[in-house]
Each structure stands twice: as C-alpha cells, then as structure tokens.
Design a protein around this motif. Structure first.
Motif, PDB file in Angstrom:
ATOM      1  N   PRO A 263       0.905  -1.097   0.042  1.00 17.27           N
ATOM      2  CA  PRO A 263      -0.189  -0.020   0.247  1.00 17.27           C
ATOM      3  C   PRO A 263       0.920   1.364  -0.090  1.00 17.27           C
ATOM      4  O   PRO A 263       0.495   2.259  -0.645  1.00 17.27           O
ATOM      5  CB  PRO A 263      -0.861  -0.227   1.205  1.00 17.27           C
ATOM      6  CG  PRO A 263      -0.868  -1.624   1.672  1.00 17.27           C
ATOM      7  CD  PRO A 263       0.419  -2.059   1.206  1.00 17.27           C
ATOM      8  N   ILE A 264       2.103   1.101   0.705  1.00 16.91           N
ATOM      9  CA  ILE A 264       2.877   2.581   0.838  1.00 16.91           C
ATOM     10  C   ILE A 264       3.385   2.896  -0.584  1.00 16.91           C
ATOM     11  O   ILE A 264       3.480   4.004  -0.968  1.00 16.91           O
ATOM     12  CB  ILE A 264       3.965   2.248   1.720  1.00 16.91           C
ATOM     13  CG1 ILE A 264       3.339   2.118   3.441  1.00 16.91           C
ATOM     14  CG2 ILE A 264       4.987   3.413   1.662  1.00 16.91           C
ATOM     15  CD1 ILE A 264       4.589   1.878   4.257  1.00 16.91           C
ATOM     16  N   VAL A 265       3.916   1.639  -1.411  1.00 19.77           N
ATOM     17  CA  VAL A 265       4.254   1.916  -2.624  1.00 19.77           C
ATOM     18  C   VAL A 265       3.322   2.458  -3.483  1.00 19.77           C
ATOM     19  O   VAL A 265       3.772   3.232  -4.592  1.00 19.77           O
ATOM     20  CB  VAL A 265       5.320   0.657  -3.272  1.00 19.77           C
ATOM     21  CG1 VAL A 265       5.624   0.737  -4.642  1.00 19.77           C
ATOM     22  CG2 VAL A 265       6.199   0.352  -2.391  1.00 19.77           C
ATOM     23  N   MET A 266       2.149   1.827  -3.531  1.00 14.94           N
ATOM     24  CA  MET A 266       1.260   2.018  -4.478  1.00 14.94           C
ATOM     25  C   MET A 266       0.601   3.523  -4.411  1.00 14.94           C
ATOM     26  O   MET A 266       0.439   4.302  -5.185  1.00 14.94           O
ATOM     27  CB  MET A 266      -0.080   1.029  -4.351  1.00 14.94           C
ATOM     28  CG  MET A 266       0.192  -0.401  -4.850  1.00 14.94           C
ATOM     29  SD  MET A 266      -1.059  -1.529  -4.867  1.00 14.94           S
ATOM     30  CE  MET A 266      -2.339  -0.812  -5.953  1.00 14.94           C
ATOM     31  N   LEU A 267       0.548   4.128  -2.871  1.00 16.04           N
ATOM     32  CA  LEU A 267       0.140   5.259  -2.848  1.00 16.04           C
ATOM     33  C   LEU A 267       0.902   6.533  -3.095  1.00 16.04           C
ATOM     34  O   LEU A 267       0.704   7.411  -3.789  1.00 16.04           O
ATOM     35  CB  LEU A 267      -0.152   5.351  -1.381  1.00 16.04           C
ATOM     36  CG  LEU A 267      -1.551   4.807  -0.897  1.00 16.04           C
ATOM     37  CD1 LEU A 267      -1.377   4.691   0.663  1.00 16.04           C
ATOM     38  CD2 LEU A 267      -2.888   5.422  -1.301  1.00 16.04           C
ATOM     39  N   THR A 268       2.447   6.082  -3.058  1.00 18.25           N
ATOM     40  CA  THR A 268       3.318   6.777  -3.545  1.00 18.25           C
ATOM     41  C   THR A 268       3.398   6.978  -4.715  1.00 18.25           C
ATOM     42  O   THR A 268       3.522   8.281  -5.483  1.00 18.25           O
ATOM     43  CB  THR A 268       4.738   6.414  -3.062  1.00 18.25           C
ATOM     44  OG1 THR A 268       4.898   6.059  -1.792  1.00 18.25           O
ATOM     45  CG2 THR A 268       5.937   7.140  -3.331  1.00 18.25           C
ATOM     46  N   ALA A 269       3.078   6.004  -5.626  1.00 12.85           N
ATOM     47  CA  ALA A 269       3.039   5.936  -7.173  1.00 12.85           C
ATOM     48  C   ALA A 269       1.823   6.852  -7.577  1.00 12.85           C
ATOM     49  O   ALA A 269       1.918   7.656  -8.511  1.00 12.85           O
ATOM     50  CB  ALA A 269       2.722   4.514  -7.813  1.00 12.85           C
ATOM     51  N   ILE A 270       0.568   6.923  -6.751  1.00 15.35           N
ATOM     52  CA  ILE A 270      -0.434   7.670  -7.009  1.00 15.35           C
ATOM     53  C   ILE A 270      -0.124   9.177  -6.795  1.00 15.35           C
ATOM     54  O   ILE A 270      -0.573  10.118  -7.544  1.00 15.35           O
ATOM     55  CB  ILE A 270      -1.613   7.174  -6.083  1.00 15.35           C
ATOM     56  CG1 ILE A 270      -2.257   5.944  -6.670  1.00 15.35           C
ATOM     57  CG2 ILE A 270      -2.804   8.224  -6.455  1.00 15.35           C
ATOM     58  CD1 ILE A 270      -3.195   5.313  -5.721  1.00 15.35           C
TER      59      ILE A 270
END
Length: 485
Positions: A455-462
């Motif tokens: 979730p951390i990596v995905m939200l950073t990508a967003i």
C-alpha cells in the motif's frame, strides 16, 4: 435502478459490522476476510451505483421539512465517496498486518468497517439534517478507535475528542435551528437554497454561517479548536491515517463546502463579508500548525500538526469564493488525503519494524528501510509542493485563487507555509539518510511486511501520477466548481 440503491454503500458496512459483533472471529484469517471483503464489495457496489445512477435522491424517513433523512447523488458526493472508498481499501490491507502488534483486532475491524458506512452517509447526505446525523455518528464510531489501546493517555485523548466534537456539533445544531426559522429548505443545491425572505435578514444569515463554519470547523481542526487532533495520535496508525486523510478531518471540510456552496451560496457569503473575517482565522491555522509542527520530536505528532496547517490551505481555497481557489481546495482535499495517508503509513512501518517513534531515534534508518523512506521522501516533497508531484498542482491553483481575489498576502502566506513545511519534513529525510555516524543497528535492510509495504508503494505512485497526469481530476473538479460559482 431504484434510487434506494444509494443506501447500499451506507448500510452495507454498518450491517456487516453489527453482524460481525455477534461472531467470535477469533482467527485472524476470518477477521481479515471479513474486513477486506466488506470494503471491496462496498467499493465495487459504489462504482456500479455511481456509474448507473450518476444522479438521484431518496428520502429514507420524513416527518417534516426539518426532520428528513434524505440521500442524494451529485458530483461532490461522488468525489468524496470515491476518495473515501479507495483509501479505505489501502488502509484495510495495511491494517491487517499492522494490527497484529496492537491487539484487539476484532473490535478494531468492527468499528473500522462501521466508520466506512458512516462516512458514506456523510458523502451522500442530501440535506443538513442528514449530514448532521451522520456527522454525530462519526464521532461515536471513531471514538472506540481513538481509545483502542485502553491506556490512560488514550482515554484522556478520547475524552478530549468527544468534548470538542460534541461542542462543535452543538454549534451546528444551533445554526440549523436558526436557519430553519428563516428558511425552511435545508436541502443541498448548487449555488444555495436561501429564499427571498431569508435574504432580507443578512445579519441572521451571517451569524448562522459563522456558527456552522466554526461547528464543522472543529473536525477540520480550525484554530483554536485543533487541540483534539494531536492528542488523537495515540490511536493505532491505521486510525491516525484515516482520521487525517478522510474519515474525520475531511468530513469537516466536506461539510463546510456543503454549507458554503450548497446552502448559503457564494454570492450570499460575499454579501455578508463573513469570508473575510474567517480567512483571518484560517491564516492563523495555516501558520500556527506549521510552527507547532516544527517543535514536535514525535513523528506522528509532527504529521498531526502538519495536518492542521494543510487543512487551512483547503479552507482558504473555500472562503476565497472564486473558481481557481475552490479548484485548489478540492484538489488539495484529494491530494492531501493521498499524501498524508502515505506519510502515516511510512511512520507506522517504522514503528512496526523498529519500535522507533521519535525523529532523533531514526538516524540512518534510510539504509535499513530504503523503500519506506524513499516513499516518505516523495510524499514529503509533494506536501511541500515541489513539482511534478500532486501537491504542486493543488497549491498552484490555490495561489491563482489568491491572485484572482487580489489577496497577494494570502499567496505570500502560502509560500511562507511551504517553506515551513519543508523545514519540518526535510529534517526527517536528512536524519534518515545522512545520519553522520553510522549506526550498526540499521546496517541490515529490513522493510515492513509486504501487506504494509505494497500500500505504501502504490500510494506513493499515485502521488506522482496525480502530479504528472492531473488532467482527468482537473476536468472533473473544474466541472463541479463551475456549477456552484
């Protein structure tokens, strides 16, 4: 499709939480299946309903023009509900792993899911009474999450949270009663619903608007009603994330937008000049939040005071009463939610993996947790407003809104606050990556479990995607803003 289907995203999580309370759910497997299934099913149903309906309304229970539980789909409710539903999925996935070291997972996930339904009720409220009911329920639903640990500190923070929240709700209720006496229509409609008779009493309208702004402003952490927010950091990180990203503080912002543009209307607020006086309070909120953040050694508390300041940005965009400013406010409502939940997830990952909670304790942690800290760094840069991240887009429109309103001072304040934001976030990054002396404790790489890291990596990508490709969101927000100004 029947308009009654708008109730599904509201009632399904609430009913699921109530049913779950009667089952043991002692095994982690079943708790996890329950939590993730409810939020995903609710999100899929939300997407389907919004795609089919796009507009519509439903009166659930009506006694008179005041006591009317009424739900309505419009562009603002779609915007807020999708934001909440999306971030709830990320938080659920993160919390499944994180809550293992907090304990009492069953009670946590019951109230966590229950709060989702209440937040959807706020999103789809069609009038002030319905919004008020769910606004009050939100306090009751999130209170057990704030005091989850059961410590004296948690109980004291929970007590403060209740006092502030119910105090604000009392101001809102008083404003609603006064408003109903001069204007029987309290439904939400673009550009306001005040009658000709109500417009003949501008002094009363001014008093009522200020009461409602301050009342809803408690959850939006407007100074001097902000003290509950840092105290609520005693809650588990998934709760802190939602408190600061969507569930509570953004519900306060959402309610103020509803009152300003869908009850009173921009023209009426301009006529009463209330926005000028309230902007002074908002400027104090922006600067004081940033200054207080500088003095916090605890990671979560520094982010908490940061939230107070950033919420001031959104409110400033709301009260400037022009298109660019409101676009900036709506964009920052979204962008800040994604940024701040990412920052809290990173801080939670540090605490989960190392047990460290203070900035002074994380020297060199960038070598131990490089992915986590790089994600933190990107989100922090975005909060400062450095391109090409999403924070730069919303702050650009807020600055344009200040210029459009001939308020150069507000633009200067935004710039000063941006420097202060850098001053309280960049030292965390410097401490993590440039410790000076090498710490043997942090030589070996140990990232948090994948259920927290993904979730951390995905939200950073967003965060980055919304900055590089903002047009889709910009077009939607622009259409919504033009309908109300």
């Amino acid at each position: 499709m029947s308009n009654a289907f708008v109730l599904f995203p509201v009632l399904f999580p609430v009913i699921a939480a109530i049913i779950a309370a009667f089952f043991k759910l002692e095994k982690a497997k079943w708790r996890n299946i329950f939590a993730i299934s409810v939020v995903i099913i609710n999100f899929i149903a939300l997407i389907y309903i919004l795609n089919v309906e796009k507009s519509g309304s439903f009166h659930l229970w009506t006694i008179n023009r005041f006591l009317d539980i009424y739900f309505k789909i419009d562009e603002l409710s779609i915007f807020f509900s999708l934001l909440a539903g999306t971030l709830w999925i990320f938080t659920t996935y993160y919390a499944i792993e994180y809550m293992k070291h907090e304990g009492r997972e069953k009670i946590f996930f019951i109230f966590f899911v229950f709060t989702l339904g209440i937040t959807m009720g706020i999103a789809f409220s069609g009038n002030l009474f319905t919004l008020y009911i769910f606004y009050e329920l939100l306090t009751l639903a999130t209170f057990p999450l704030v005091i989850h640990s059961g410590t004296k500190e948690a109980l004291d923070s929970g007590k403060k949270y209740l006092i502030y929240s119910f105090g604000g709700a009392t101001l809102v209720l008083l404003g609603m009663i006064l408003l109903f006496n001069i204007n029987s229509n309290m439904d939400f409609a673009a550009q306001g619903v005040l009658s000709a008779a109500a417009l003949q009493r501008p002094q009363w309208i001014s008093v009522i608007y200020v009461l409602m702004f301050l009342g809803f402003g408690v959850k939006a952490a407007v100074v001097p009603f902000h003290a509950w927010l840092p105290g609520a950091m005693v809650a588990p990180t998934p709760v802190s994330s939602l408190l600061h990203a969507v569930a509570v503080v953004k519900s306060g912002i959402f309610a103020i937008i509803r009152v300003t543009y869908f009850v009173f209307g921009a023209e009426m607020i301009r006529a009463t000049h209330d926005h000028i006086y309230l902007s002074i309070l908002i400027v104090i909120t922006i600067l004081l939040g940033s200054l207080l953040a500088l003095n916090q050694g605890n990671l979560k508390k520094r982010l908490a005071y940061s939230t107070i300041s950033q919420l001031g940005y959104i409110l400033l965009g709301v009260v400037l009463l022009n298109e660019n400013a409101l676009m900036g406010a709506m964009l920052h409502l979204l962008n800040h939610a994604v940024i701040k939940i990412t920052l809290f997830f990173c801080v939670g990952a540090i605490c989960f993996t190392t047990g460290k909670k203070n900035i002074s304790d994380i020297k060199g942690i960038g070598k131990k947790m490089p992915i986590t800290m790089w994600c933190f760094s990107i989100a922090a840069i975005s909060l400062v407003g450095i391109p090409p991240t999403n924070g730069s887009v919303s702050k650009w429109y807020l600055a344009l809104g200040g210029l459009n309103a001939n308020k150069i001072l507000f633009v200067v304040i935004l710039l000063v606050s941006a420097f202060l934001t850098a001053a309280y976030l960049l030292p965390i990054i410097i401490t993590a990556f440039f410790p000076g002396e090498e710490s043997a404790e942090y030589q070996q790489k140990t990232e948090p479990p994948l259920k927290m890291l993904i979730p951390i990596v995905m939200l950073t990508a967003i965060v980055v995607i919304l900055g590089v490709f903002p047009n889709f969101i910009l077009n939607y927000v622009e259409k919504m803003v033009r309908a109300v100004i």
